[in-house]
Motif scaffolding. Structure first.
Motif, PDB file in Angstrom:
ATOM      1  N   GLY B 383     -10.873  -5.470 -24.620  1.00  0.00           N
ATOM      2  CA  GLY B 383     -10.203  -5.325 -23.327  1.00  0.00           C
ATOM      3  C   GLY B 383     -10.121  -6.616 -22.535  1.00  0.00           C
ATOM      4  N   PHE B 390      -6.567  -4.784 -22.467  1.00  0.00           N
ATOM      5  CA  PHE B 390      -6.914  -4.997 -21.061  1.00  0.00           C
ATOM      6  C   PHE B 390      -6.146  -4.044 -20.149  1.00  0.00           C
ATOM      7  N   PHE B 391      -4.861  -3.843 -20.451  1.00  0.00           N
ATOM      8  CA  PHE B 391      -4.063  -2.966 -19.592  1.00  0.00           C
ATOM      9  C   PHE B 391      -4.568  -1.534 -19.678  1.00  0.00           C
ATOM     10  N   TRP B 394      -7.501  -1.311 -17.499  1.00  0.00           N
ATOM     11  CA  TRP B 394      -7.080  -1.410 -16.099  1.00  0.00           C
ATOM     12  C   TRP B 394      -6.597  -0.059 -15.599  1.00  0.00           C
TER      13      TRP B 394
END
Lengths: 527, 481
Positions: B383, B390-391, B394
């Motif tokens: 992530g 990562f998104f 998030w």
């Protein structure tokens, strides 16, 4: 003020041009013949390495020249707000691609683009293995670092901010120095230990920022930085948000007591890696405080400023004392960086014009001086392959030019008037003095101590008799090293004698920041 | 709605069910030497079904079918496309492995198609009976697949373990379902929701609900019902593991999401803490247990448990935004898992697949493209921006924070910082260590395509175009509220 992406893509070009260079090198690398085991065939190796070095140098120099052009021709230093703004749709729902610069960030963009060609030159001969990969990592890192300073969207900022961990992690881990370290029962190469520590420390800090960002987005419906700066978060929430941002930037800065990753990372990183780390990556923390903590959470910033002052004073005095005891040149300079960053945080959170401008100036000057000091260590490390202070002594007899350059940067590090180091420290201390004279009093000890450890280093490495067998034939700096250090010296001197131009770039943005800060405090009933 | 009209909405399922039978009969006549052609036909069926999800003769319509037993809506369509795609990749990626292990039997693609059929029922189910039917159709196919290498002790053990524990969890689910039915007097989600909202004292309902959640948590392998996962992942043939890690997780997560959001919206306060605790436990198990693993399949098993934890964080929010974040997370998870297993299937030396993490040592020197792909995928699993993983993180953390569950998001970020360590450890082996002997260079077109495709999707394609994915997930989630 708001322009579309297509009409003025200047910052995007500066940001992503290095990435294109990295792709070019990757193509060069892919085109080379491979041996049975998968590595580049020896016949092609030399050509690939040469092409990779030159591509990296040409691209990074071109980016520097272009960024100077953008600064000179398109940037208007008398405007206080954001300039060269460009926007494009990205994730939607208030999160977009938005770039722009103001007086606080523009010089850091230039600092980044300036240091990249220097890093490429510094690595020209000292990196011997996997040159193409190394240059790719550096160019990718450059893109991410410029992005951090240009982003005008908090999400985009975070994206670049955390993304920059990956190339640096690889740079430390792949091209770091040798040696092993015992940790928690494992024996691992110390460069791996340093790389992991660097990555995990910073990641943990910035993940808290992620949550704060999610909260802010949920409240404000956008991550647009100018909007968030005007949003006026409730005072109770500001505290938590401030602490989350603080966790991220304090690690990056680094502030005592979360600074311990820095000496490890500096010691293990290759010379150019240390230079980037000291000159640019550390500045992201201070930049973050100025861009986010102070304008977005002014009440919390004022409330927590005693904490910052205390930590800064501890950093200045304690890490200076630690620096006195170091046996390793890079470690010594790393601790001195922590101490100098203490002046920056102290200055920023005074909320005064002198303090903020002093903090900014100190960051700029520290970039040149500590970057140069790491290059100086690299010069002898390339020759002797040791960073131990005890392995040297009496170098002045063999390397007079080197001794001169090293002396200059040592004195710059101490903050001698006439060098850029002096201006930043005196401004930051003036700012602190206005807030509380005791803070300035304790910070002044840092100046004395920095003279102690820096001159001790200089004496042990340069003076004395040249007795060590290995040092008898050590050659002086060559033209390549001379050029790099000479340019840095010119900048440090120029900024030291004539800080006006740089300060006048900072001034409009800093004034606006202070005006908003004081207005917010007045509205919040703190002052 | 007439039967013909009803059936016109079920073209994807009809194609899969009838197609699977036809392939089975063909296989019986032609024998194992036709396995390759049957595999291709199965992939064709799955892709056809994926296309029919959107261009069915009924148009892009949405409807409730068979007296409210199944729902064709944006949510179901979103999940079906992903499930069919993941199943197609599972068949494509297995060809070399199965041929090499002398497992090239025609039942393999047929079983995967049947499992995909079951999953398709699962993501559409809006009734306790159809829910159970979908799960069992899927599970029976999966039990056999786990034991597909029937001459291997590990594989048969995996199959048996999966079967016994799977039967137990189905029992829990049925028991919970019967309690819910007893309390509300209906098996239909809509009716359950209506009764549950109308009554004050719903202790019996909550009892049933908790049992159902336990049964479904087993299917998504969320802690504390995760015990089977590492053993089954390790024992099952690697392409089967690749399949297990992707499509069934998505289907089970979608089922859990739909069940909780549609039939129990009135008792959010009762199931929210349960899901939150399961999420915390999964993230913790995923973060800590994977650290000590040396076998990459076991590591991926614990990693998947952790990922289910993150996805459940989104579900625990209990909002439309939360459901949308679950879908985004699962879509990204499925894509990166397929790529990671494609790389694992490329870890082939003379004498077969290797499974030790240490075998990846120095991969960046011996096989740069493979190392690059794996690095992108690992950072995505961890992530870290700029990768798509990562998104995903998030969006789930955003949903949790937005729903006021900041503590859950804080636990989540600590877990992801810890789990970053073991992903980084693989990166460290690949980039920092001295090379181990090189893997076989020719991985075959399908594996290469899957690995490159997945890595390029994680960065840069989804990095730039995450907006459309978020929009699609948002529309899908809106269908449940």
């Amino acid at each position: 003020m708001t322009e579309s992406f297509a009409s003025q893509p200047w910052l995007s070009i500066i940001t992503f041009a290095p990435l294109i260079g990295a792709i070019l090198i990757a193509v060069i690398r892919m085109g080379a013949k491979k041996t049975e085991s998968g590595e580049i065939a020896p016949a092609d190796l030399e050509q690939v390495e040469k092409n990779a070095r030159w591509t990296a140098l040409v691209i990074s120099t071109a980016v520097f020249v272009f960024s100077v052009f953008v600064y000179a021709a398109l940037y208007n230093p008398s405007i206080a707000g954001y300039q060269l703004v460009e926007q494009a749709k990205w994730i939607g729902g208030g999160i977009g691609y938005k770039m722009g610069v103001d007086g606080i960030s523009i010089l850091f963009v230039l600092l980044t683009t300036f240091f990249m060609p220097i890093c490429v030159i510094a690595s020209w001969n000292s990196i011997k293995s996997r040159v193409a990969d190394y240059m790719i990592a550096f160019l990718v890192l450059e893109t991410l670092m410029i992005g951090v300073f240009c982003a005008l969207d908090l999400f985009l900022f975070y994206f670049f901010f955390e993304g920059s961990l990956i190339p640096m992690f690889l740079i430390i881990g792949v091209w770091g120095s040798k040696g092993t370290k015992e940790f928690a029962g494992f024996t691992m190469p110390s460069k791996v230990y340093a790389a992991l520590k660097f990555f995990l420390y910073t990641l943990l800090g910035s993940l808290l920022l992620l949550i704060a960002m999610a909260w802010m987005y949920a409240k404000a419906g956008t991550t647009d930085i100018p909007t968030l700066q005007q949003f006026a978060f409730p005072a109770g929430a500001q505290k938590w948000l401030w602490l989350a941002f603080f966790a991220s930037f304090a690690v990056k800065m680094p502030m005592w007591p979360v600074h311990t990753w820095l000496p490890d990372a500096h010691v293990q990183a290759p010379t150019a890696g240390s230079v980037v780390l000291a000159a640019i990556l550390l500045k992201m923390g201070g930049y973050g405080f100025l861009r986010f903590s102070l304008p977005m959470f002014p009440i919390a910033s004022a409330d927590f400023s005693p904490l910052i002052f205390a930590l800064s004073i501890i950093a200045i005095i304690y890490t200076s004392l630690v620096a006195l005891a170091q046996e390793d040149m890079k470690k010594l300079i790393a601790y001195s960086s922590v101490a100098h960053m203490g002046f920056v945080t102290m200055g920023i959170f005074t909320g005064t014009k002198q303090g903020i401008e002093g903090g900014l100036f100190q960051m700029l000057s520290h970039g040149f001086i500590s970057g140069a000091l790491f290059l100086c260590v690299g010069v002898v490390y390339d020759r002797m392959h040791t960073r131990e202070i005890a392995a040297y002594g009496g170098l002045v007899h063999r390397m007079p030019l080197y001794a001169f350059l090293f002396l200059f940067f040592t004195l710059g590090n101490v903050g001698l008037p006439g060098t850029s180091g002096f201006v930043g420290e005196i401004l930051a201390m003036t700012g602190a003095f206005k807030v509380n004279s005791w803070i300035a009093f304790f910070a002044a000890f840092g100046v004395i101590l920095s003279a102690a450890y820096a001159l001790r280093l200089y004496r042990q490495v340069m003076y004395g008799d040249l007795t060590k067998e290995a040092l008898m034939q050590i050659p002086d700096v060559n033209w390549r090293e001379m050029a790099m250090l000479g340019v840095l010296m010119a900048f440090a001197l120029y900024l030291g004698f004539n800080p006006g131009p740089a300060l006048s770039v900072f001034a409009p943005a800093a004034d606006l920041l202070i005006e908003n800060y004081n207005a917010a405090l007045a509205a919040g009933g703190v002052m | 709605m007439s039967l013909v009209e009803t059936l016109s909405f079920t073209w994807p399922e009809l194609v899969l069910a009838i197609g699977a039978m036809a392939l089975l009969i063909t296989g019986v006549f032609l024998g194992d030497k036709a396995a390759g052609r049957i595999s291709m036909a199965a992939v064709g069926l799955l892709l056809l079904a994926a296309v029919l999800v959107f261009v069915s003769p009924a148009g892009a319509g949405e409807a409730s079918l068979f007296d409210g037993a199944f729902e064709i809506d944006a949510f179901a369509k979103f999940c079906k496309v992903l499930v069919f795609g993941a199943a197609a990749f599972a068949i494509l990626m297995s060809d070399r492995y199965l041929a090499g292990e002398k497992l090239g039997r025609f039942e393999y693609p047929v079983l995967i198609v049947l499992a995909a059929f079951g999953m398709s029922l699962m993501v559409s189910a809006t009734d306790l009976i159809s829910l159970y039917m979908g799960i069992e159709t899927q599970s029976l196919a999966l039990y056999i697949l786990a034991a597909f290498n029937r001459d291997s002790h590990r594989s048969t053990e995996a199959g048996l373990k999966y079967f016994v524990l799977g039967a137990l969890s189905s029992g829990l689910l049925l028991y919970g379902g019967s309690l819910v039915y007893g309390f509300t007097g209906s098996t239909s989600f809509a009716e359950i929701a209506r009764v549950a909202a109308a009554v004050d004292n719903n202790i019996g309902l909550v009892f049933g609900l908790v049992f159902m959640i336990s049964g479904l948590a087993f299917k998504v392998s969320a802690a504390p019902f995760h015990m089977w996962t590492p053993d089954v992942y390790e024992g099952a043939p690697t392409p089967v593991t690749a399949f297990f890690a992707a499509a069934p997780k998505l289907a089970a997560m979608a089922l859990l999401t739909r069940t909780l959001s549609v039939s129990f919206p009135g008792v959010v306060g009762d199931w929210q803490p349960v899901i939150a605790m399961i999420a915390v436990a999964s993230m913790a198990v995923g973060a800590f247990s994977a650290i000590a693993q040396t076998n990459i399949k076991r590591l991926m098993a614990y990693s998947s448990i952790g990922h289910m934890g993150y996805a459940l964080v989104g579900l625990a929010a209990g909002t439309s935004q939360g459901v949308s974040s679950v879908l985004i997370y699962m879509a990204i998870y499925v894509a990166m898992t397929i790529g990671t297993f494609a790389v694992i299937l490329m870890m082939r030396r003379r004498g077969g697949l290797t499974e030790n993490i240490a075998d990846l040592s120095g991969l960046s020197r011996t096989n740069m493209p493979m190392a690059l792909i794996m690095t992108v995928l690992l950072f995505s699993l961890a992530g870290v921006p700029p990768t798509a993983g990562f998104f995903g993180k998030w969006f789930v953390f955003l949903a949790a924070v937005d729903a006021g569950m900041i503590w859950l998001a804080v636990v989540g970020v600590f877990a992801s910082a810890i789990s970053a360590f073991y992903y980084l450890r693989i990166v460290w082996y690949m980039w920092f260590d001295e090379p181990a002997p090189a893997f076989e260079r020719d991985a075959g077109p399908t594996l290469t395509f899957a690995a490159w495709g997945s890595a390029l999707l994680m960065f840069p394609i989804l990095t730039v175009f995450v907006g459309p994915l978020a929009d699609a997930a948002g529309r899908a989630a809106a269908a449940l509220f």
